[in-house]
Design a protein around this motif. Structure first.
Motif, PDB file in Angstrom:
ATOM      1  N   HIS A 100      37.740 -13.744  14.235  1.00 28.15           N
ATOM      2  CA  HIS A 100      37.029 -14.702  13.376  1.00 28.15           C
ATOM      3  C   HIS A 100      36.458 -13.992  12.143  1.00 28.15           C
ATOM      4  O   HIS A 100      35.253 -13.960  11.907  1.00 28.15           O
ATOM      5  CB  HIS A 100      35.960 -15.451  14.164  1.00 28.15           C
ATOM      6  N   CYS A 101      37.375 -13.424  11.389  1.00 27.72           N
ATOM      7  CA  CYS A 101      37.027 -12.579  10.246  1.00 27.72           C
ATOM      8  C   CYS A 101      36.421 -13.373   9.087  1.00 27.72           C
ATOM      9  O   CYS A 101      36.731 -14.540   8.880  1.00 27.72           O
ATOM     10  CB  CYS A 101      38.276 -11.856   9.750  1.00 27.72           C
ATOM     11  N   GLU A 102      35.593 -12.703   8.325  1.00 30.00           N
ATOM     12  CA  GLU A 102      35.046 -13.299   7.103  1.00 30.00           C
ATOM     13  C   GLU A 102      36.096 -13.277   5.985  1.00 30.00           C
ATOM     14  O   GLU A 102      36.044 -14.076   5.065  1.00 30.00           O
ATOM     15  CB  GLU A 102      33.791 -12.536   6.660  1.00 30.00           C
ATOM     16  N   GLY A 150      39.714  -4.115   6.662  1.00 33.90           N
ATOM     17  CA  GLY A 150      39.056  -4.821   5.568  1.00 33.90           C
ATOM     18  C   GLY A 150      38.893  -6.322   5.755  1.00 33.90           C
ATOM     19  O   GLY A 150      38.668  -7.042   4.787  1.00 33.90           O
ATOM     20  N   THR A 151      38.978  -6.803   6.992  1.00 36.19           N
ATOM     21  CA  THR A 151      38.881  -8.248   7.221  1.00 36.19           C
ATOM     22  C   THR A 151      37.471  -8.707   7.604  1.00 36.19           C
ATOM     23  O   THR A 151      37.224  -9.901   7.732  1.00 36.19           O
ATOM     24  CB  THR A 151      39.862  -8.686   8.322  1.00 36.19           C
ATOM     25  N   SER A 152      36.551  -7.798   7.795  1.00 34.56           N
ATOM     26  CA  SER A 152      35.161  -8.096   8.168  1.00 34.56           C
ATOM     27  C   SER A 152      35.054  -9.035   9.367  1.00 34.56           C
ATOM     28  O   SER A 152      34.601 -10.173   9.253  1.00 34.56           O
ATOM     29  CB  SER A 152      34.403  -8.700   6.976  1.00 34.56           C
ATOM     30  N   PRO A 153      35.479  -8.578  10.545  1.00 24.93           N
ATOM     31  CA  PRO A 153      35.406  -9.429  11.731  1.00 24.93           C
ATOM     32  C   PRO A 153      33.975  -9.804  12.102  1.00 24.93           C
ATOM     33  O   PRO A 153      33.060  -8.985  11.949  1.00 24.93           O
ATOM     34  CB  PRO A 153      36.027  -8.574  12.832  1.00 24.93           C
ATOM     35  N   LYS A 154      33.807 -11.033  12.572  1.00 24.21           N
ATOM     36  CA  LYS A 154      32.494 -11.462  13.059  1.00 24.21           C
ATOM     37  C   LYS A 154      32.293 -11.061  14.515  1.00 24.21           C
ATOM     38  O   LYS A 154      31.169 -10.976  14.982  1.00 24.21           O
ATOM     39  CB  LYS A 154      32.349 -12.978  12.909  1.00 24.21           C
ATOM     40  N   ILE A 155      33.387 -10.839  15.254  1.00 23.40           N
ATOM     41  CA  ILE A 155      33.285 -10.343  16.620  1.00 23.40           C
ATOM     42  C   ILE A 155      33.001  -8.850  16.530  1.00 23.40           C
ATOM     43  O   ILE A 155      33.739  -8.107  15.883  1.00 23.40           O
ATOM     44  CB  ILE A 155      34.597 -10.584  17.403  1.00 23.40           C
ATOM     45  N   ARG A 156      31.912  -8.417  17.162  1.00 26.56           N
ATOM     46  CA  ARG A 156      31.495  -7.022  17.058  1.00 26.56           C
ATOM     47  C   ARG A 156      31.242  -6.431  18.432  1.00 26.56           C
ATOM     48  O   ARG A 156      31.097  -7.159  19.408  1.00 26.56           O
ATOM     49  CB  ARG A 156      30.224  -6.926  16.207  1.00 26.56           C
TER      50      ARG A 156
END
Length: 199
Positions: free
Chosen positions: A45-47, A178-184
Motif C-alpha cells: 500500500h505504497c504512497e 522508492g515506493t514509500s510503503p505504508k506497511i512497515r
C-alpha cells in the motif's frame, strides 16, 4: 510467532481463490542471536505505487484511507503492474480454478457472496487492507485475529502517542525501490530497508 492466523483470516474473509495468496509469512533465522523472526508480506500500500504508474487503463487507484486498490472492471490483465511492483504483490487467479471443490460455485458454498469476495478471474488482485471493514471502523481481518498484536493498524494522519512510538521504530522494506510503503516493520535485528522480498 508464525501461527499463520493472518493468512487464514485473509483467505476466509476475502474468499481468495485457490493458488492465490494475498499475504503470507516469511521466516528469518538469526543463529548468532538465537532468534527466529516472522513477518507478514502483502501489498505494501505504497504512497508512490509503481503499479499505479504503469497501468495503461488506470485500474489502480487510492481508496478512502490511502490503500492501493484495483478496479477489476478496468483491468485488462496485462500484468504490467506485476512487472513493476518491487514486492510482487499483484496476483492473478486461474479463470478455470475458482473453487476448491472442482466447480465454479463461490468459495465456501455461499449462494450470495458479499461484494468484496466477488472478483473477476484472471484480473489483477491483492490485499485491499480490508477496506470493506475499515470503512465501517473495523480492523482488517489479519489485524483482528493476530493474538500477539504483532500486526497493528496505524492512522498515519492522526496517530496516538503509542502509535507515534511504533512509527518512530518502524522500517520501510526495500527502501531503494522508492515506493514509500505504508506497511512497515519493527525489528531490533533485521535491516528491512535493505531487504528485497516478494509477496
Amino acid at each position: 510467532v508464525g501461527c499463520h492466523a493472518c493468512f487464514v483470516a485473509c483467505k476466509e474473509e476475502n474468499q481468495v481463490a485457490p493458488g492465490v495468496k494475498w499475504n503470507h509469512l516469511e521466516r528469518l533465522e538469526h543463529p548468532a542471536e538465537e532468534v527466529i523472526e516472522y513477518f507478514r508480506v502483502s501489498c505494501m500500500h505504497c504512497e508512490n505505487p509503481a503499479c499505479m504508474k504503469v497501468c495503461p487503463v488506470k485500474a489502480v487507484y487510492f481508496g478512502p484511507h490511502g490503500e492501493v486498490l484495483i478496479d477489476q472492471k478496468k483491468c485488462i490483465g496485462c500484468k504490467g503492474c506485476l512487472a513493476a511492483c518491487p514486492y510482487g504483490a499483484p496476483k492473478f487467479s486461474d479463470p478455470n480454478k475458482q473453487s476448491y471443490y472442482g466447480d465454479l460455485k463461490p468459495l465456501g458454498g455461499r449462494s450470495a457472496s458479499p461484494a468484496w469476495t466477488t472478483r473477476i478471474p484472471g484480473k489483477a488482485e491483492h490485499c485491499t487492507l480490508c477496506t470493506h471493514r475499515t470503512s465501517q471502523g473495523r480492523l482488517p481481518a489479519c489485524v483482528e485475529v493476530c493474538s500477539t498484536k504483532a500486526l497493528q493498524l496505524v492512522d498515519y494522519d492522526n496517530p496516538t502517542d503509542a502509535q507515534k512510538a511504533l512509527i518512530a521504530k518502524a522500517q520501510i522494506i526495500n527502501k531503494d525501490a522508492g515506493t514509500s510503503p505504508k506497511i512497515r516493520f519493527i525489528s531490533s535485528i533485521t535491516d528491512f530497508g535493505a531487504m528485497k522480498v516478494k509477496a
